[in-house]
Design an enzyme around this catalytic site. Structure first.
Site, mmCIF file in Angstrom:
data_model
loop_
_atom_site.group_PDB
_atom_site.id
_atom_site.type_symbol
_atom_site.label_atom_id
_atom_site.label_comp_id
_atom_site.label_asym_id
_atom_site.label_seq_id
_atom_site.Cartn_x
_atom_site.Cartn_y
_atom_site.Cartn_z
ATOM 1 N N GLU A 277 -9.115 4.161 11.651
ATOM 2 C CA GLU A 277 -8.181 4.016 12.772
ATOM 3 C C GLU A 277 -8.180 5.314 13.560
ATOM 4 O O GLU A 277 -8.534 6.371 13.041
ATOM 5 C CB GLU A 277 -6.772 3.685 12.253
ATOM 6 C CG GLU A 277 -6.273 4.627 11.166
ATOM 7 C CD GLU A 277 -4.991 4.145 10.510
ATOM 8 O OE1 GLU A 277 -3.999 3.974 11.248
ATOM 9 O OE2 GLU A 277 -4.989 3.936 9.286
ATOM 10 N N ASP B 196 0.856 -1.177 0.000
ATOM 11 C CA ASP B 196 0.000 0.000 0.000
ATOM 12 C C ASP B 196 0.894 1.228 0.000
ATOM 13 O O ASP B 196 1.961 1.232 0.623
ATOM 14 C CB ASP B 196 -0.971 -0.001 1.182
ATOM 15 C CG ASP B 196 -0.292 -0.088 2.538
ATOM 16 O OD1 ASP B 196 -0.124 0.961 3.186
ATOM 17 O OD2 ASP B 196 0.066 -1.204 2.952
ATOM 18 N N ASP C 257 -10.422 3.066 5.316
ATOM 19 C CA ASP C 257 -9.369 3.008 6.332
ATOM 20 C C ASP C 257 -9.884 3.694 7.586
ATOM 21 O O ASP C 257 -10.074 4.914 7.606
ATOM 22 C CB ASP C 257 -8.119 3.705 5.780
ATOM 23 C CG ASP C 257 -6.960 3.762 6.769
ATOM 24 O OD1 ASP C 257 -7.167 3.531 7.970
ATOM 25 O OD2 ASP C 257 -5.837 4.078 6.329
#
Length: 259
Positions: free
Chosen positions: A144, A57, A142
């Site tokens: 987090e 990534d 994503d």
């Protein structure tokens, strides 16, 4: 195209099932790393190098990339950062996207979620910047915690987190026709996602312990096992990931989600 449960949920179980308890320490101890690592971990014998399919990534921090050299090195897929929040575009996104495409590497865009703007605002921004017909692999959400962010350190309660994620992913799936993959870290998963979103593929971060240790109840499809990898064609350290299944699983899955 909506993911059909009769096809892809069994596949999710198939590619993830091999990660829980089927490691033979004698068989894996002698495996050579697929790529070099400046700070390798041994994961108590449950080495990521047992897996056949490795990928990376990338974001702007990876700098110039020689995509053909990356492909030649054995990289099978790449997740490319596209957007953050409601108004940030990674300045390398379109360059990386074209490079990966030209090199023939299966790729997907990912969005870094900020809880200081709405799910609809962020979905609008992602849709605006990622070509609808170009997402060979499913898009990625994503999620987090971001305690060092200069602009947004908000931590909603778990119900709010899941509700916002669901709204964002519904918008993205409706637009791109593919159910998003969820990327997460161990603390965020522990705080918000245990037992949730079982009908989604998960991409988990675990750079010190095997996912079976820190995500014991989660079936995962992708494992980010290092942030200090060395990939030919990229200067500096790079995140490296593995796909949970075999090479044949991978080929079948890519064919299914690329339709």
């Amino acid at each position: 195209m909506r993911w059909l449960p009769t096809l892809l949920l069994p596949l999710c179980l198939a590619v993830s099932g091999c990660t829980a308890s089927s490691y033979d320490l004698l068989a894996t101890a002698s495996l050579s790393p697929r790529f070099q690592d400046t700070d390798p971990q041994h994961f108590e014998g449950k080495t990521p190098h047992r897996h056949e399919v490795h990928g990376i990534d990338v974001s702007k921090w990876n700098g110039d990339v020689d995509w053909r050299q990356v492909k030649k090195s054995g990289v099978s897929f790449v997740f490319i950062k596209a957007t953050e929040g409601k108004d940030m575009l990674d300045p390398r996104f379109h360059e990386y996207w074209k490079g990966a495409s030209d090199a023939g590497i299966p790729h997907a865009a990912y969005h870094f979620y900020y809880f200081c703007s709405t799910a609809d605002e962020q979905a609008d921004w992602f849709i605006k910047n990622v070509p609808r017909d170009a997402n060979l692999l499913p898009p990625v959400l994503d999620v987090e915690w971001n305690p060092t962010s200069p602009t947004c350190r908000l931590r909603p309660d778990p119900a709010t987190v899941r509700s916002e994620m669901q709204r964002f992913m519904q918008r993205i799936e409706a637009h791109f026709g593919k159910r998003p993959i969820i990327y997460t870290s161990v603390d965020f998963h522990r705080d918000n996602l245990e037992g949730a979103f079982r009908d989604h593929h998960f991409w988990v971060r675990a750079v010190a312990q095997h996912p079976s240790v820190i995500y014991p109840e989660r079936r995962w499809s992708f494992w980010q096992y290092t942030s200090t990898g060395v990939i030919p064609g990229i200067r500096g350290e790079t995140d490296i990931n593995v796909f949970a299944g075999t090479q044949k699983n991978w080929q079948n899955w890519v064919a299914a989600v690329s339709k």
